[in-house]
Design a protein around this motif. Structure first.
Motif, PDB file in Angstrom:
ATOM      1  N   GLU E 199       5.327  -0.661  -4.782  1.00 47.15           N
ATOM      2  CA  GLU E 199       5.185  -0.312  -3.367  1.00 47.15           C
ATOM      3  C   GLU E 199       6.188  -1.116  -2.562  1.00 47.15           C
ATOM      4  OE1 GLU E 199       2.788   1.382  -1.197  1.00 47.15           O
ATOM      5  OE2 GLU E 199       1.564   2.223  -2.807  1.00 47.15           O
ATOM      6  N   VAL E 200       6.759  -0.479  -1.559  1.00 42.82           N
ATOM      7  CA  VAL E 200       7.611  -1.151  -0.581  1.00 42.82           C
ATOM      8  C   VAL E 200       7.123  -0.672   0.779  1.00 42.82           C
ATOM      9  CG1 VAL E 200       9.940  -1.339   0.351  1.00 42.82           C
ATOM     10  CG2 VAL E 200       9.593  -1.283  -2.129  1.00 42.82           C
ATOM     11  N   GLN E 201       6.603  -1.584   1.584  1.00 39.37           N
ATOM     12  CA  GLN E 201       6.102  -1.190   2.901  1.00 39.37           C
ATOM     13  C   GLN E 201       6.704  -2.099   3.953  1.00 39.37           C
ATOM     14  OE1 GLN E 201       1.837  -1.021   3.176  1.00 39.37           O
ATOM     15  NE2 GLN E 201       1.755   0.894   2.030  1.00 39.37           N
ATOM     16  N   GLY E 202       7.711  -1.591   4.626  1.00 37.13           N
ATOM     17  CA  GLY E 202       8.375  -2.391   5.644  1.00 37.13           C
ATOM     18  C   GLY E 202       8.130  -1.825   7.029  1.00 37.13           C
ATOM     19  N   THR E 203       7.862  -2.700   7.978  1.00 40.04           N
ATOM     20  CA  THR E 203       7.546  -2.292   9.342  1.00 40.04           C
ATOM     21  C   THR E 203       8.371  -3.099  10.336  1.00 40.04           C
ATOM     22  OG1 THR E 203       5.268  -1.827   8.707  1.00 40.04           O
ATOM     23  CG2 THR E 203       5.671  -2.205  11.046  1.00 40.04           C
ATOM     24  N   ALA E 204       9.038  -2.389  11.234  1.00 40.17           N
ATOM     25  CA  ALA E 204       9.734  -3.076  12.325  1.00 40.17           C
ATOM     26  C   ALA E 204       8.709  -3.474  13.360  1.00 40.17           C
ATOM     27  CB  ALA E 204      10.763  -2.129  12.940  1.00 40.17           C
ATOM     28  N   PRO E 208      14.076  -2.560  15.276  1.00 43.18           N
ATOM     29  CA  PRO E 208      14.414  -1.855  14.035  1.00 43.18           C
ATOM     30  C   PRO E 208      15.193  -2.787  13.111  1.00 43.18           C
ATOM     31  CG  PRO E 208      14.921  -0.504  15.966  1.00 43.18           C
ATOM     32  CD  PRO E 208      14.585  -1.871  16.475  1.00 43.18           C
ATOM     33  N   PHE E 209      15.108  -2.523  11.813  1.00 45.09           N
ATOM     34  CA  PHE E 209      15.866  -3.355  10.879  1.00 45.09           C
ATOM     35  C   PHE E 209      16.954  -2.532  10.230  1.00 45.09           C
ATOM     36  CE2 PHE E 209      13.564  -1.896   7.042  1.00 45.09           C
ATOM     37  CZ  PHE E 209      12.347  -1.501   7.571  1.00 45.09           C
ATOM     38  N   SER E 211      19.937  -1.668   7.206  1.00 45.13           N
ATOM     39  CA  SER E 211      20.036  -1.486   5.769  1.00 45.13           C
ATOM     40  C   SER E 211      20.361  -2.824   5.091  1.00 45.13           C
ATOM     41  CB  SER E 211      21.133  -0.456   5.511  1.00 45.13           C
ATOM     42  OG  SER E 211      21.091  -0.024   4.209  1.00 45.13           O
ATOM     43  N   LEU E 214      17.277  -4.929   4.974  1.00 46.50           N
ATOM     44  CA  LEU E 214      16.367  -4.399   3.957  1.00 46.50           C
ATOM     45  C   LEU E 214      16.770  -4.914   2.581  1.00 46.50           C
ATOM     46  CD1 LEU E 214      14.131  -2.436   3.054  1.00 46.50           C
ATOM     47  CD2 LEU E 214      15.750  -0.565   3.260  1.00 46.50           C
ATOM     48  N   LEU E 218      14.590  -7.352   0.074  1.00 47.85           N
ATOM     49  CA  LEU E 218      14.183  -6.940  -1.274  1.00 47.85           C
ATOM     50  C   LEU E 218      14.635  -7.968  -2.313  1.00 47.85           C
ATOM     51  CD1 LEU E 218      14.848  -3.097  -1.043  1.00 47.85           C
ATOM     52  CD2 LEU E 218      12.628  -4.240  -1.129  1.00 47.85           C
TER      53      LEU E 218
ATOM     54  N   PHE F 197      15.848   1.149  10.896  1.00 52.56           N
ATOM     55  CA  PHE F 197      14.610   1.532  10.216  1.00 52.56           C
ATOM     56  C   PHE F 197      13.402   1.070  11.033  1.00 52.56           C
ATOM     57  CE2 PHE F 197      17.531   1.240   6.586  1.00 52.56           C
ATOM     58  CZ  PHE F 197      17.303   2.466   5.992  1.00 52.56           C
ATOM     59  N   ILE F 198      12.426   1.939  11.172  1.00 54.91           N
ATOM     60  CA  ILE F 198      11.158   1.591  11.823  1.00 54.91           C
ATOM     61  C   ILE F 198      10.084   1.345  10.768  1.00 54.91           C
ATOM     62  CG2 ILE F 198       9.343   2.445  13.360  1.00 54.91           C
ATOM     63  CD1 ILE F 198      11.908   1.709  14.817  1.00 54.91           C
ATOM     64  N   GLU F 199      10.010   2.232   9.798  1.00 58.05           N
ATOM     65  CA  GLU F 199       9.060   2.063   8.689  1.00 58.05           C
ATOM     66  C   GLU F 199       9.697   2.596   7.418  1.00 58.05           C
ATOM     67  OE1 GLU F 199       5.512   1.349   8.245  1.00 58.05           O
ATOM     68  OE2 GLU F 199       5.121   0.773  10.329  1.00 58.05           O
ATOM     69  N   VAL F 200       9.443   1.917   6.333  1.00 60.56           N
ATOM     70  CA  VAL F 200       9.809   2.391   5.004  1.00 60.56           C
ATOM     71  C   VAL F 200       8.569   2.191   4.145  1.00 60.56           C
ATOM     72  CG1 VAL F 200      11.234   1.934   2.972  1.00 60.56           C
ATOM     73  CG2 VAL F 200      12.235   1.786   5.268  1.00 60.56           C
ATOM     74  N   GLN F 201       8.021   3.286   3.651  1.00 54.89           N
ATOM     75  CA  GLN F 201       6.810   3.171   2.822  1.00 54.89           C
ATOM     76  C   GLN F 201       7.010   3.944   1.534  1.00 54.89           C
ATOM     77  OE1 GLN F 201       3.208   4.320   4.828  1.00 54.89           O
ATOM     78  NE2 GLN F 201       3.174   2.418   6.017  1.00 54.89           N
ATOM     79  N   GLY F 202       7.322   3.217   0.470  1.00 63.03           N
ATOM     80  CA  GLY F 202       7.566   3.866  -0.808  1.00 63.03           C
ATOM     81  C   GLY F 202       6.479   3.519  -1.805  1.00 63.03           C
ATOM     82  N   THR F 203       6.021   4.519  -2.532  1.00 59.99           N
ATOM     83  CA  THR F 203       4.931   4.346  -3.490  1.00 59.99           C
ATOM     84  C   THR F 203       5.313   4.940  -4.835  1.00 59.99           C
ATOM     85  OG1 THR F 203       3.300   4.512  -1.728  1.00 59.99           O
ATOM     86  CG2 THR F 203       2.519   4.967  -3.955  1.00 59.99           C
TER      87      THR F 203
END
Lengths: 238, 238, 238, 238, 238, 238
Positions: E199-204, E208-209, E211, E214, E218, F197-203
């Motif tokens: 899982e990767v769950q990133g929230t600004a 905003p963030f 690349s 990111l 990681l 990026f505001i949200e990145v949600q990978g599963t």
């Protein structure tokens, strides 16, 4: 032939007892035959949020049945965690019917809650509740008038209710449970003592009903309700 | 001096009426003075899931108060969407007390639910519920025995309950609301008719209580409860 | 012989650890043998609505068990959507017991909430919660006194609790789960360090108990609780 | 003069669109003027528990409004944690009305759920739901017949519904929100295409209504409903 | 400079304690600095209804915080009557992450429930829960293998989780509460010990963030998680 | 080959319709292929309690699906009595994403609620909701600016969202239900029109994903989202 041996236009014995319990501002036991409902009226100062600043009062109703008021036990609604659809529907009907009996503008900042709790059910619990609930409300209002907490009587007219239906093809009044559970049509009628209709709710249970049957049922209802007004008057005068 | 003028060891008038409503297998109105509770016993086949395969029966209880059973209106628990902690506590007490009266092994696959609904409250609703609930249960069991649905009587002994307390320094029995709300100590005692204790629940309300006060209260309770067994026996024999 | 090999009047090892977690105004881990409960005291300004304008403070308690604090997993109450009757009963008992330890008039506009969360259960979780909860509350009050947020110490006396019961015919103190689940009688006793009773809750589980058994249990309880006051004092002084 | 400029006996533009969404066995968008409701019919094997072993099928309905279907936003019922009394009342009415359209004995072990979701409200959402719900149900039943999953057509007759009322003293049909919120009387009428009544629900909003007004409203309703049957037939044939 | 004085790539002290409580099949206390979570694994026979007949097992998780695990008290979710959105979101994440660690086909008819209860919170409770929950699950599985209740080890790889973020413009690992509440970006990363992402769950949070940010986060996460695998291995071998 | 025959970097037909329903301050139907969501924006004065006195506004979102928006019927959340975990997770994501699009300080004392109701689902309902919800919000804000209720435009940048995943080993964009239910990895990406990026949600659904796959998915997402900004701009200008 009706299961009870009654004539089509014959109601059950109607009995209304005032001052049934001691705490409430109005407290009535109403009996339509074996259907017995305790109706209490609670007077509180203040009105619900949606009426703040409207310079009027409010009347509302709640309804419940003891779990074993009926032939088989129903789960206690407080234990289930919610009131069922039938309960909500009935208490909304009682509330609308009793609000129609008063001029809310004449009871500013006063809320009256009518609790109708069925201790024994045999058909017609909602009509008994409206009929007895009116007496409990009137009794509470009379106290408020006597104590000077209300200046003018907000009651516009009496309100009472009765059920009618079509049972084995014949329009009948004041159905008990035996009839009600087998009737082709079931209708509840709420009226004023000036012959006005407050609510008419007719449901085809087994077969659609005709315009002629509707008319016959409404006639029976009017006749039956007039007896209820007499019973209400007697107990209020006592 | 007690507010009611009673002697310290004097209970209120106790009245137990059988067959109070018509549908339930047992139905009782119990009155401890102005406290009035309808207790019904419902018999059903089957047992709750946690007893499946245990070759025994079950007894449980539920408790409720009509919203205006008291001096000010309480919100209807069904409308609030849950039973309060006080309600749950009381119905658990009633259930434990009545289970202690029977040998569940002698009523295999039979469940009895005792519903205790307070229509007027003036202190002591839980003790009235246990005392009246026992009669409703016994009445239902007698029917099952008469109909041959039970082979052996599961009742081990009678069970009844009364409140005691310390009011203005004096131990008293069967407190009404006026006393209860001001008592220094409040205790509920459940006993068998063979002088055994089923439950003793004492709470210091205003001040801790001493060992001597505890003993005095238990003596009063025993004396009061013996009157309740007489009242239970009379109505069960009638 | 008790399953644990203890003497009838021998409690388990009692351990109270202060400052167990870092955020709360009072935070205690209390251990009665293998029963482990985290008790935190939260101080907040203001009082519940029903006390507004009463010029006093408030103490309340909440209780929970981690789902796997016990031998088999219990459903999480938050997931079930409600606290069970046992939970509500216990947290009401804890709250009443701790309120009895203070003069609420001496803590105006201050609310203290005691959270008792069982992380491992082996019998006696409610008595451990009261005993540890008192320390958490006292610790929080001491901070308020030190910071001048309270002028006078509202604590009237220490409060602690222990269970007693009749196990295989013998009165014993501080039952663990093995005993508790088989005891004929189970009683929880809450006392002050001046020998006053705050709560006495005895329940016949398998058979009614006699007056003599009741007396024997209360004696054992008093003796056990005195040990708890020593343990409370030691940790509060540390 | 009606706010919309319509004649007293003139309904709004009625539009029924089939196959509105792709997943459901029946899916309809029904429009009564600006009132827009999506009605889907879901077919499932099996019947509710209370019908097990009864050799019949079942039809039920659920009703909802998008939070902003109306002029001001209503709290989402899923977020509130319960359906309101009005919602339950309406979905019970829709369910009864649609069950009256079929012979449940002819659809053994088949359950049909009609979901009526209002995406835009302008008065008459319950009558639009019944009228559109019938088409969704009929469409689903036609598929079952075509696929051989039903042997005989269970549909007994068409069912449709319309509102009538008394607005500024004049009986009118198919009230929009402007009229509905000010009408003296509001009545919903459900009929079969053979002139039978399924439900009649009349409510005095501002003043009691007379027998003559009732008759006039029922006449208007019959006339309006006949137009609905034409619209239903057209879309079902298409 | 981080508030804790740590380097950007420096995690807090990580501590995992096995056999923390005595009843559960797996029981772990996991500490990421001042964040402390009890993770228990409960093994039960049977699978949820939606998996019946699928010849596989199931892993699920539940999450909770003690009310005073945080700086100010949160209302107890059991008392509120529901789990909040944040709680549900976290327990769904933990469940998905732990299911990704096993081959459910290799644990037929076995359900494992991981309860993660936060007793002290200081940021990163969900990543600590996943990391500790894996150890509790692995411990329970090892017991099942040892007892022969499982034939083949269902564990595919280790799973652990860590948070990363951008704090005052600098990517940092394992944020404590002070950082977390002010970070511009917050990301939770769940990985296998074979460098795969679960899982990767990133929230600004504040901005905003990019690349590049990111990628930097990681990288930090991968480096931090490798330390967690060492800690997991050590405790599992002990 | 994708089930739909699309190229890996090819989105479905995107359609955004403004003024879809008449009551809301902003009302949009957004279609990503067969996924159809009604997004309404409701403007209200005032802010939630936790923001009182903060001199800022608020944006929040709620999400729901009609029971038969999907291939099989889902129980209505209002009837179940609570929103599921998936629903809460999605509406929290939508709310965070849309709040990231505005400067809440520039809309003091204004709350905007975005309701996203799925009337037909075919994968990607949350990304469609964010994309359409932004347009509804922008439309409502434009009205407030036009009417002078807002002095300065609080919108910082456009926000849109798209799903990406790995399907049969190939990174693809904007998965429909067929792909989504079988994809090895599923990722939702929310971006600004300035490439933040505001949200990145990978599963990882079926297998862990690699760093290279993550990069490829993010590239596809960026490319897809740029098309969404064009579609948003077109409808906002119209």
């Amino acid at each position: 032939m009706r299961p009870s041996g009654r004539q089509p236009d014959q109601t059950r014995d109607i009995k209304i007892t005032k001052n049934y319990t001691k705490h409430a501002e109005g407290s009535v036991l109403v009996e339509f035959g074996d259907t017995k409902v305790i109706c209490t009226a609670t007077v509180e100062n203040g009105v619900p949020r949606f009426l703040r600043g409207e310079d009027q009062g409010w009347v509302t109703a709640e309804y419940g049945m003891l779990p074993r008021a009926t032939g088989t036990r129903n789960q206690r609604e407080a234990a289930r965690g919610k009131q069922g659809g039938r309960t909500l529907e009935i208490q909304r009907l009682i509330g609308r019917s009793l609000r129609a009996a008063v001029d809310l503008k004449k009871m500013p900042d006063i809320s009256i809650t009518i609790d109708c709790d069925v201790i024994q059910a045999d058909g017609g619990t909602r009509t008994a509740s409206i009929t007895g609930g009116f007496v409990a409300m009137a009794d509470a209002i009379n106290s408020l008038l006597a104590k000077g907490q209300l200046k003018n009587n907000p009651i516009l007219h009496k309100v009472a209710a009765i059920s009618v239906g079509v049972y084995e093809g014949v329009p009948v009044v004041d159905l008990d449970y035996d009839e009600d559970s087998k009737a082709e049509t079931d209708m509840n009628v709420v009226m004023t003592d000036q012959d006005g209709f407050i609510e008419v709710q007719g449901t085809a249970e087994a077969a659609p009903f005709s315009s002629a049957e509707l008319t016959a049922m409404l006639d029976l209802a009017g006749k039956g309700i007039r007896q209820l007004f007499v019973a209400q008057e007697e107990v209020l005068q006592s």
